[in-house]
Design a protein around this motif. Structure first.
Motif, mmCIF file in Angstrom:
data_model
loop_
_atom_site.group_PDB
_atom_site.id
_atom_site.type_symbol
_atom_site.label_atom_id
_atom_site.label_comp_id
_atom_site.label_asym_id
_atom_site.label_seq_id
_atom_site.Cartn_x
_atom_site.Cartn_y
_atom_site.Cartn_z
ATOM 1 N N GLN A 131 -37.416 -43.855 -4.394
ATOM 2 C CA GLN A 131 -36.037 -44.135 -3.982
ATOM 3 C C GLN A 131 -35.955 -44.410 -2.484
ATOM 4 O O GLN A 131 -35.228 -45.270 -2.029
ATOM 5 N N ILE A 154 -32.545 -36.551 -2.073
ATOM 6 C CA ILE A 154 -31.239 -37.150 -2.359
ATOM 7 C C ILE A 154 -31.075 -37.449 -3.848
ATOM 8 O O ILE A 154 -32.010 -37.912 -4.491
ATOM 9 N N LYS A 155 -29.887 -37.134 -4.331
ATOM 10 C CA LYS A 155 -29.493 -37.587 -5.672
ATOM 11 C C LYS A 155 -28.169 -38.308 -5.512
ATOM 12 O O LYS A 155 -27.389 -37.998 -4.598
ATOM 13 N N ARG A 156 -27.933 -39.285 -6.364
ATOM 14 C CA ARG A 156 -26.723 -40.094 -6.302
ATOM 15 C C ARG A 156 -25.483 -39.196 -6.228
ATOM 16 O O ARG A 156 -25.379 -38.215 -6.962
ATOM 17 N N GLY A 157 -24.580 -39.491 -5.301
ATOM 18 C CA GLY A 157 -23.310 -38.779 -5.236
ATOM 19 C C GLY A 157 -23.314 -37.540 -4.351
ATOM 20 O O GLY A 157 -22.261 -36.955 -4.087
ATOM 21 N N HIS A 165 -27.141 -44.067 2.439
ATOM 22 C CA HIS A 165 -26.095 -44.706 1.644
ATOM 23 C C HIS A 165 -26.723 -45.564 0.549
ATOM 24 O O HIS A 165 -26.299 -45.531 -0.614
ATOM 25 N N GLU A 166 -27.749 -46.285 0.902
ATOM 26 C CA GLU A 166 -28.468 -47.139 -0.050
ATOM 27 C C GLU A 166 -29.053 -46.295 -1.198
ATOM 28 O O GLU A 166 -29.176 -46.773 -2.320
ATOM 29 N N MET A 167 -29.397 -45.029 -0.896
ATOM 30 C CA MET A 167 -29.949 -44.134 -1.915
ATOM 31 C C MET A 167 -28.863 -43.491 -2.777
ATOM 32 O O MET A 167 -29.155 -42.672 -3.645
ATOM 33 N N GLY A 168 -27.603 -43.831 -2.503
ATOM 34 C CA GLY A 168 -26.516 -43.348 -3.352
ATOM 35 C C GLY A 168 -25.784 -42.117 -2.833
ATOM 36 O O GLY A 168 -24.930 -41.568 -3.530
ATOM 37 N N ALA A 169 -26.127 -41.676 -1.601
ATOM 38 C CA ALA A 169 -25.437 -40.502 -1.031
ATOM 39 C C ALA A 169 -24.084 -40.908 -0.462
ATOM 40 O O ALA A 169 -23.877 -42.065 -0.110
ATOM 41 N N LYS A 170 -23.173 -39.925 -0.397
ATOM 42 C CA LYS A 170 -21.909 -40.115 0.332
ATOM 43 C C LYS A 170 -22.170 -39.601 1.738
ATOM 44 O O LYS A 170 -22.347 -38.394 1.949
#
Ligand code: SAH
Length: 215
Positions: free
Chosen positions: A28, A79-82, A100-105
């Motif tokens: 990721q 990191i996990k999405r969200g 951000h690209e990895m789906g984090a806020k």
């Protein structure tokens, strides 16, 4: 229009291969670094060099971190999405864009007004939805707390207590702690019980984390 030539895309691929060779295994992380156009976070004078594994000046006496360091910190964050991530030291915005690209806020705080102003405009222009703040990262950003992850991208003289209070149980902080000569990368995991578990992950070089805003 976004400047992203085949040459730059090719250099980015080579950088990803280099990071793999240096031991980065989180796919990721590698995928995100393969996507984010690092050259657009630097002055165009650096276009030729932007995908070398080196830090570069971003003005105001600060630097964009070396890609290997960005990769290591991103990997340690798990990191996990969200997940809600707080970054201390927005700088160029590159690390924030990778997360951000990895789906984090992503929430990111910067103490230098000039960098805060510049990056606050750049990130949305490139399509990265990151909430940026001008302030002293030692204090975190209490209004949006708690966070699942906290990343410090400057060398910290100590682990700021206030930041640990803003970390969710089950959360992880990644922080380079200065010993005077270099920074030791540490992870601090807050167990569900509230107990803190610290691990070390080798030495790195960072610009120092300072106190207070610049004005
Ligand atoms: N993450 C950045 C790295 C920039 S270098 C990037 O990807 O480009 C570290 C940054 O931390 C610098 O911009 C510096 O101004 C900032 N910084 C240092 N001390 C700080 C503090 N107390 N609060 C917020 N930002 C800080």
């Amino acid at each position: 229009m976004v400047r992203d030539s085949p040459k730059q895309q090719g250099n980015r691929k080579k950088l990803v291969a280099h990071l793999r060779e240096k031991g980065i295994v989180d796919e990721q992380v590698l995928k995100a670094i393969g996507k984010v156009p690092r050259h657009l976070f630097l002055n165009s004078a650096f276009d030729k060099y932007a995908y070398e594994d080196r830090p570069f000046s971003i003005g105001a006496g600060q630097t964009i971190s070396q890609p290997h360091t960005v990769a290591v910190q991103s990997e340690l964050l798990q990191i996990k999405r969200g997940l809600k991530v707080l970054e201390i030291g927005t700088g160029s915005g590159y690390q924030a864009a990778v997360l951000h690209e990895m789906g984090a806020k992503v929430f990111s705080v910067e103490r230098i007004k000039e960098l805060y102003d510049r990056t606050g405009k750049l990130l949305p222009k490139l399509g990265y939805n990151v909430k940026t703040f001008y302030g002293d990262g030692n204090l975190g950003v209490p209004v949006w707390a708690p966070y699942d992850r906290i990343i410090i991208t400057a060398g910290a003289p100590i682990i700021p207590e206030g930041l640990l209070d803003q970390l969710n149980p089950g959360g992880v902080m990644v922080i380079p702690v200065s010993n005077g000569d270099e920074e030791i990368m540490k992870t601090i995991t807050k167990m569900e019980s509230g107990e803190l578990v610290m691990k070390e992950h080798g030495s790195f070089r960072f610009v120092p984390m300072l106190e207070d805003k610049d004005q």
